[in-house]
Design a protein around this motif. Structure first.
Motif, short mmCIF file in Angstrom:
data_model
loop_
_atom_site.label_atom_id
_atom_site.label_comp_id
_atom_site.label_asym_id
_atom_site.label_seq_id
_atom_site.Cartn_x
_atom_site.Cartn_y
_atom_site.Cartn_z
N ASN A 146 5.61 8.73 -11.42
CA ASN A 146 6.01 9.99 -12.05
C ASN A 146 4.90 11.04 -12.06
N GLU A 147 3.72 10.69 -11.49
CA GLU A 147 2.57 11.58 -11.48
C GLU A 147 2.13 11.93 -12.90
N ASP A 148 2.35 11.00 -13.82
CA ASP A 148 1.94 11.17 -15.22
C ASP A 148 0.79 10.20 -15.47
N GLY A 149 -0.43 10.68 -15.33
CA GLY A 149 -1.58 9.79 -15.44
C GLY A 149 -1.77 9.01 -14.15
N TYR A 150 -2.24 7.76 -14.29
CA TYR A 150 -2.52 6.93 -13.12
C TYR A 150 -1.74 5.62 -13.22
N ASN A 151 -0.84 5.44 -12.29
CA ASN A 151 -0.06 4.20 -12.23
C ASN A 151 -0.79 3.21 -11.33
N ASN A 152 -1.16 2.06 -11.89
CA ASN A 152 -1.94 1.06 -11.15
C ASN A 152 -1.08 0.06 -10.38
N GLU A 153 0.23 0.29 -10.33
CA GLU A 153 1.12 -0.63 -9.63
C GLU A 153 1.23 -0.23 -8.15
N ILE A 154 1.19 -1.23 -7.28
CA ILE A 154 1.24 -0.97 -5.84
C ILE A 154 2.29 -1.86 -5.17
N ILE A 155 2.66 -1.47 -3.96
CA ILE A 155 3.55 -2.27 -3.12
C ILE A 155 2.78 -2.64 -1.86
N LEU A 156 2.65 -3.92 -1.60
CA LEU A 156 1.94 -4.40 -0.42
C LEU A 156 2.92 -4.83 0.66
N SER A 157 2.46 -4.80 1.90
CA SER A 157 3.28 -5.37 2.98
C SER A 157 3.22 -6.89 2.89
N GLU A 158 4.25 -7.55 3.38
CA GLU A 158 4.28 -9.01 3.38
C GLU A 158 3.11 -9.59 4.17
N LYS A 159 2.74 -8.91 5.26
CA LYS A 159 1.62 -9.36 6.09
C LYS A 159 0.33 -9.35 5.28
N THR A 160 0.03 -8.25 4.58
CA THR A 160 -1.19 -8.16 3.79
C THR A 160 -1.16 -9.13 2.62
N ALA A 161 0.00 -9.25 1.96
CA ALA A 161 0.12 -10.17 0.82
C ALA A 161 -0.14 -11.61 1.26
N ASN A 162 0.39 -11.99 2.42
CA ASN A 162 0.16 -13.36 2.92
C ASN A 162 -1.30 -13.58 3.30
N ASP A 163 -1.92 -12.57 3.92
CA ASP A 163 -3.32 -12.70 4.32
C ASP A 163 -4.24 -12.89 3.11
N LEU A 164 -3.88 -12.22 2.00
CA LEU A 164 -4.72 -12.28 0.80
C LEU A 164 -4.18 -13.26 -0.24
N ASP A 165 -3.09 -13.97 0.11
CA ASP A 165 -2.48 -14.95 -0.79
C ASP A 165 -2.10 -14.31 -2.12
N LEU A 166 -1.37 -13.19 -2.02
CA LEU A 166 -0.94 -12.45 -3.21
C LEU A 166 0.57 -12.50 -3.36
N LYS A 167 1.01 -12.38 -4.61
CA LYS A 167 2.43 -12.33 -4.92
C LYS A 167 2.64 -11.33 -6.05
N PRO A 168 3.89 -10.92 -6.31
CA PRO A 168 4.12 -9.97 -7.40
C PRO A 168 3.49 -10.41 -8.72
N LYS A 169 2.92 -9.43 -9.45
CA LYS A 169 2.23 -9.58 -10.73
C LYS A 169 0.77 -10.01 -10.59
N ASP A 170 0.32 -10.27 -9.34
CA ASP A 170 -1.10 -10.57 -9.13
C ASP A 170 -1.91 -9.28 -9.14
N SER A 171 -3.19 -9.41 -9.49
CA SER A 171 -4.10 -8.26 -9.48
C SER A 171 -4.98 -8.30 -8.24
N ILE A 172 -5.43 -7.14 -7.82
CA ILE A 172 -6.26 -7.04 -6.63
C ILE A 172 -7.22 -5.87 -6.79
N VAL A 173 -8.45 -6.03 -6.29
CA VAL A 173 -9.45 -4.97 -6.35
C VAL A 173 -9.49 -4.25 -5.01
N ALA A 174 -9.48 -2.92 -5.07
CA ALA A 174 -9.57 -2.10 -3.87
C ALA A 174 -10.87 -1.30 -3.90
N ILE A 175 -11.48 -1.16 -2.73
CA ILE A 175 -12.74 -0.43 -2.62
C ILE A 175 -12.54 0.74 -1.68
#
Length: 409
Positions: A146-175
């Protein structure tokens, strides 16, 4: 009733034909017609279906036409779209425009304790078309941006999620890095996983809040890096392109999705070539077989031709009889070919039995485009072409002498 039509029906449906020597040849002719129809239907339906599926997938993700700043370079970090001359209201009011969504991108790295992956954060805002994107979702849900503040929720591709062993509700650090500044760290929560089957997209993009991109890039709250324009029918992309250019401003430029991903355009063009080649080959095979059937029927019924000439039938009438007769032989083949071909395509359409490797084909299942116009056109095309081609060999009839043919055994 027309004499050639009447007589051709008589010999075509006569019980005397059940044990003649041409029986096998007639069956071969029908089988060749049926196979020609089946192969042609499958080629056209799957070829055009694949084209549309690939075009729709890439268009639904990136828009049919994208507007960018002329200051953009090969970097994945988008430049700010110039607002001078940009008439967003006029763009949205165009008849063929289904929607417009703004975005901004920045490149970064996702890191876990065991692995990392380079990504492009595509920041979207309140005009993000969630309904259109829903077709790509394979797990989780689409956040509200909604562009109201900063929403920290993201959508990953299945390829990236599998490579990093991630699933919904997991946290991840981006640089994220900026020139002459320390790296910027952001912690995100994965709420959804998408899959487009297009390697160029799935290997790179993650969807997030545009405000994060603005903050990282040092942009103003209203700045955007580009716009994705969705058309009601992407077949009109080339026609609408000049109209859209009128309202984007002279410091921005429009780019069609097929120009943005030339690899996909090359792949789509291969479908056009393959369809034309296979249809041509099948048509030649069918026509050659049908001409052979006609010639054998003429040779076998030499006595009948002599009698018809004796009774006053002209060469033209006799040619018409045998052409009609051969076309009537084709009809069962046409019916069988259409029934089998459409049946196989319906099975694939609704059950997706045949799979593909999306790494090579951009799609995971063979798509089917069942257009009644194409089905009818293929059958009529084979029938009409065969009728025209048979005119030349049918002139063999004019060389048959009535006296000699009656003695022919």
């Amino acid at each position: 009733m027309n004499f050639p039509v009447f007589f051709s029906k008589k010999i075509a449906f006569s019980k005397d034909n059940k044990n003649n020597l041409s029986k096998v040849i007639v069956y071969i002719g029908r089988i060749s017609v049926a196979l020609g129809i089946i192969v042609s239907l499958i080629t056209v339906a799957t070829g055009l279906g694949s084209k549309k599926a690939i075009e729709n997938r890439i268009s639904n993700f990136s828009g049919d036409i994208t507007v960018k700043s002329t200051r953009s370079n090969n970097s994945y970090n988008s430049s700010v779209l110039d607002k001078k001359g940009l008439n967003l209201k006029a763009l949205k009011s165009l008849d063929e425009v289904a929607g417009v969504q703004s975005y901004a991108t920045v490149s970064g790295i996702l890191r876990t304790e065991k692995n990392f992956s380079g990504v492009i954060l595509k920041g979207v805002g309140k005009d993000f078309d969630k309904e259109r994107f829903q077709s790509f979702m394979v797990a989780g849900s689409i956040p509200n941006y909604n562009e109201d503040g900063y929403n920290n929720e993201i959508i990953l591709s299945e390829k990236t999620a599998n490579d990093l062993d991630l699933k919904p509700k997991d946290s991840i650090v981006a640089i994220f890095s900026k020139e002459e500044q320390k790296p910027i760290y952001r912690k995100f929560v994965v709420t959804g996983i998408y899959k487009t089957d297009i390697k160029l997209v799935d290997d790179l993009y993650m969807i997030g809040d545009i405000n994060h991109v603005r903050k990282i890039q040092g942009l103003q709250p209203e700045d955007i890096g580009g716009m994705d324009i969705f058309l009601k029918d992407n077949a009109n992309m080339t026609r609408e392109y000049p109209e859209i250019e009128k309202y984007i401003g002279y410091k921005n430029y429009a780019e069609r999705v097929i120009d943005r991903y030339p690899q996909i355009l090359d792949w789509i063009n291969i479908f056009n070539q393959n369809i034309s080649l296979i249809i041509t080959i099948m048509l030649l095979v069918v026509v050659i077989n049908i001409v052979m059937v006609l010639l054998i029927l003429i040779i076998e019924r030499t006595n009948s031709i002599g009698l018809l000439k004796t009774f006053g039938a002209t060469n033209g009438q006799i040619r018409a009889i045998f052409i009609n007769y051969t076309l009537m032989i084709m009809v069962p083949g046409l019916i069988i070919g259409n029934v089998v071909g459409v049946g196989l395509l319906l099975i694939q359409k609704y059950f997706g039995i045949i799979k593909l490797d999306p790494k090579n084909y951009f799609i995971s299942t063979v798509p089917v485009d069942l257009n009644p116009v194409h089905i009818i056109s293929i059958s009529l095309g084979i029938l009409i072409t065969s009728a025209i081609v048979m005119i030349i060999p049918s002139y063999l009839i004019s060389k048959i002498s009535p006296v000699k043919s009656i003695k022919y055994d």
